[in-house]
Design a protein around this motif. Structure first.
Motif, PDB file in Angstrom:
ATOM      1  N   ASN A 192       0.831  -1.207   0.000  1.00 58.33           N
ATOM      2  CA  ASN A 192       0.000   0.000   0.000  1.00 58.33           C
ATOM      3  C   ASN A 192       0.864   1.255   0.000  1.00 58.33           C
ATOM      4  OD1 ASN A 192      -2.332  -1.481   0.043  1.00 58.33           O
ATOM      5  ND2 ASN A 192      -2.653  -1.273   2.250  1.00 58.33           N
ATOM      6  N   TYR A 193       1.952   1.210   0.753  1.00 56.04           N
ATOM      7  CA  TYR A 193       2.865   2.361   0.816  1.00 56.04           C
ATOM      8  C   TYR A 193       3.483   2.630  -0.553  1.00 56.04           C
ATOM      9  CZ  TYR A 193       6.863   5.205   2.293  1.00 56.04           C
ATOM     10  OH  TYR A 193       7.783   6.202   2.431  1.00 56.04           O
ATOM     11  N   THR A 194       3.924   1.582  -1.220  1.00 54.87           N
ATOM     12  CA  THR A 194       4.518   1.718  -2.550  1.00 54.87           C
ATOM     13  C   THR A 194       3.488   2.256  -3.545  1.00 54.87           C
ATOM     14  OG1 THR A 194       6.004  -0.109  -2.063  1.00 54.87           O
ATOM     15  CG2 THR A 194       5.749   0.484  -4.369  1.00 54.87           C
ATOM     16  N   ALA A 195       2.275   1.713  -3.492  1.00 53.67           N
ATOM     17  CA  ALA A 195       1.215   2.159  -4.399  1.00 53.67           C
ATOM     18  C   ALA A 195       0.848   3.618  -4.128  1.00 53.67           C
ATOM     19  CB  ALA A 195      -0.018   1.272  -4.259  1.00 53.67           C
ATOM     20  N   CYS A 196       0.843   4.002  -2.873  1.00 56.47           N
ATOM     21  CA  CYS A 196       0.526   5.381  -2.502  1.00 56.47           C
ATOM     22  C   CYS A 196       1.560   6.337  -3.084  1.00 56.47           C
ATOM     23  CB  CYS A 196       0.479   5.499  -0.980  1.00 56.47           C
ATOM     24  SG  CYS A 196       0.095   7.144  -0.360  1.00 56.47           S
ATOM     25  N   GLN A 197       2.823   5.986  -2.948  1.00 56.97           N
ATOM     26  CA  GLN A 197       3.887   6.850  -3.478  1.00 56.97           C
ATOM     27  C   GLN A 197       3.828   6.940  -4.996  1.00 56.97           C
ATOM     28  OE1 GLN A 197       7.442   5.134  -1.670  1.00 56.97           O
ATOM     29  NE2 GLN A 197       7.630   6.998  -0.471  1.00 56.97           N
ATOM     30  N   SER A 198       3.580   5.833  -5.649  1.00 56.27           N
ATOM     31  CA  SER A 198       3.533   5.856  -7.111  1.00 56.27           C
ATOM     32  C   SER A 198       2.289   6.575  -7.622  1.00 56.27           C
ATOM     33  CB  SER A 198       3.599   4.436  -7.678  1.00 56.27           C
ATOM     34  OG  SER A 198       2.448   3.701  -7.331  1.00 56.27           O
ATOM     35  N   GLY A 199       1.292   6.754  -6.769  1.00 54.42           N
ATOM     36  CA  GLY A 199       0.074   7.456  -7.157  1.00 54.42           C
ATOM     37  C   GLY A 199       0.208   8.967  -7.077  1.00 54.42           C
ATOM     38  N   GLY A 200       1.351   9.468  -6.606  1.00 55.75           N
ATOM     39  CA  GLY A 200       1.561  10.896  -6.566  1.00 55.75           C
ATOM     40  C   GLY A 200       1.190  11.562  -5.255  1.00 55.75           C
ATOM     41  N   THR A 201       0.840  10.784  -4.257  1.00 55.76           N
ATOM     42  CA  THR A 201       0.514  11.341  -2.952  1.00 55.76           C
ATOM     43  C   THR A 201       1.808  11.751  -2.254  1.00 55.76           C
ATOM     44  OG1 THR A 201      -1.352   9.815  -2.844  1.00 55.76           O
ATOM     45  CG2 THR A 201      -0.730  10.867  -0.796  1.00 55.76           C
ATOM     46  N   SER A 202       1.739  12.741  -1.390  1.00 58.57           N
ATOM     47  CA  SER A 202       2.938  13.209  -0.697  1.00 58.57           C
ATOM     48  C   SER A 202       3.538  12.077   0.132  1.00 58.57           C
ATOM     49  CB  SER A 202       2.623  14.395   0.208  1.00 58.57           C
ATOM     50  OG  SER A 202       1.931  13.973   1.365  1.00 58.57           O
ATOM     51  N   GLU A 203       4.855  12.090   0.230  1.00 61.49           N
ATOM     52  CA  GLU A 203       5.558  11.039   0.969  1.00 61.49           C
ATOM     53  C   GLU A 203       5.158  11.044   2.437  1.00 61.49           C
ATOM     54  OE1 GLU A 203      10.079   9.467   1.850  1.00 61.49           O
ATOM     55  OE2 GLU A 203       9.725  10.877   0.223  1.00 61.49           O
ATOM     56  N   ALA A 204       4.947  12.231   3.005  1.00 61.88           N
ATOM     57  CA  ALA A 204       4.556  12.332   4.410  1.00 61.88           C
ATOM     58  C   ALA A 204       3.200  11.664   4.655  1.00 61.88           C
ATOM     59  CB  ALA A 204       4.515  13.788   4.845  1.00 61.88           C
ATOM     60  N   GLN A 205       2.249  11.892   3.752  1.00 63.82           N
ATOM     61  CA  GLN A 205       0.923  11.291   3.916  1.00 63.82           C
ATOM     62  C   GLN A 205       0.993   9.771   3.749  1.00 63.82           C
ATOM     63  OE1 GLN A 205      -2.071  12.922   4.800  1.00 63.82           O
ATOM     64  NE2 GLN A 205      -2.588  10.805   5.163  1.00 63.82           N
ATOM     65  N   CYS A 206       1.750   9.312   2.757  1.00 62.14           N
ATOM     66  CA  CYS A 206       1.904   7.874   2.547  1.00 62.14           C
ATOM     67  C   CYS A 206       2.535   7.212   3.765  1.00 62.14           C
ATOM     68  CB  CYS A 206       2.768   7.596   1.311  1.00 62.14           C
ATOM     69  SG  CYS A 206       1.998   8.079  -0.248  1.00 62.14           S
ATOM     70  N   TYR A 207       3.549   7.868   4.324  1.00 62.82           N
ATOM     71  CA  TYR A 207       4.234   7.300   5.485  1.00 62.82           C
ATOM     72  C   TYR A 207       3.293   7.247   6.687  1.00 62.82           C
ATOM     73  CZ  TYR A 207       7.833   6.219   8.874  1.00 62.82           C
ATOM     74  OH  TYR A 207       8.571   5.606   9.865  1.00 62.82           O
ATOM     75  N   GLN A 208       2.463   8.264   6.851  1.00 66.53           N
ATOM     76  CA  GLN A 208       1.511   8.271   7.962  1.00 66.53           C
ATOM     77  C   GLN A 208       0.547   7.083   7.847  1.00 66.53           C
ATOM     78  OE1 GLN A 208      -0.840  11.832   8.287  1.00 66.53           O
ATOM     79  NE2 GLN A 208      -2.124  10.995   9.904  1.00 66.53           N
ATOM     80  N   TRP A 209       0.017   6.859   6.647  1.00 70.11           N
ATOM     81  CA  TRP A 209      -0.889   5.716   6.444  1.00 70.11           C
ATOM     82  C   TRP A 209      -0.150   4.398   6.645  1.00 70.11           C
ATOM     83  CZ3 TRP A 209      -3.002   8.204   1.391  1.00 70.11           C
ATOM     84  CH2 TRP A 209      -4.025   9.083   1.714  1.00 70.11           C
ATOM     85  N   TYR A 210       1.119   4.346   6.229  1.00 67.54           N
ATOM     86  CA  TYR A 210       1.939   3.142   6.388  1.00 67.54           C
ATOM     87  C   TYR A 210       2.108   2.803   7.867  1.00 67.54           C
ATOM     88  CZ  TYR A 210       6.177   0.227   6.082  1.00 67.54           C
ATOM     89  OH  TYR A 210       7.098  -0.769   6.193  1.00 67.54           O
ATOM     90  N   VAL A 211       2.448   3.799   8.664  1.00 67.02           N
ATOM     91  CA  VAL A 211       2.647   3.573  10.099  1.00 67.02           C
ATOM     92  C   VAL A 211       1.342   3.147  10.763  1.00 67.02           C
ATOM     93  CG1 VAL A 211       3.244   4.703  12.287  1.00 67.02           C
ATOM     94  CG2 VAL A 211       4.667   5.054  10.263  1.00 67.02           C
TER      95      VAL A 211
END
Length: 71
Positions: free
Chosen positions: A36-55
């Protein structure tokens, strides 16, 4: 692009990634968080938001046990 449009796009991307990874690797919850984290980053979402969802995903784990947290 309006901020609300970006937020909606980010949430849609995250939901799509979550749904796709659930179908592919439903058995390994921690691996699903990574996917999910990888897909979030490749979708153009900010890294901070992706990391928050990942954690948050790692903390939840399978609902009974959390996944190991990254250092």
């Amino acid at each position: 692009m309006k901020t609300t449009t970006r937020v909606r796009l980010a949430l849609a991307t995250f939901a799509f990634g979550l749904a796709a990874s659930l179908g592919v690797s439903a058995t390994d919850v921690c691996k699903r968080c990574e996917n999910n984290y990888t897909a979030c980053q490749s979708g153009g979402t900010s890294e901070a938001q992706c990391y928050q969802w990942y954690v948050e995903c790692l903390r939840y784990g399978d609902g009974q046990r959390p996944c190991p947290m990254p250092r």
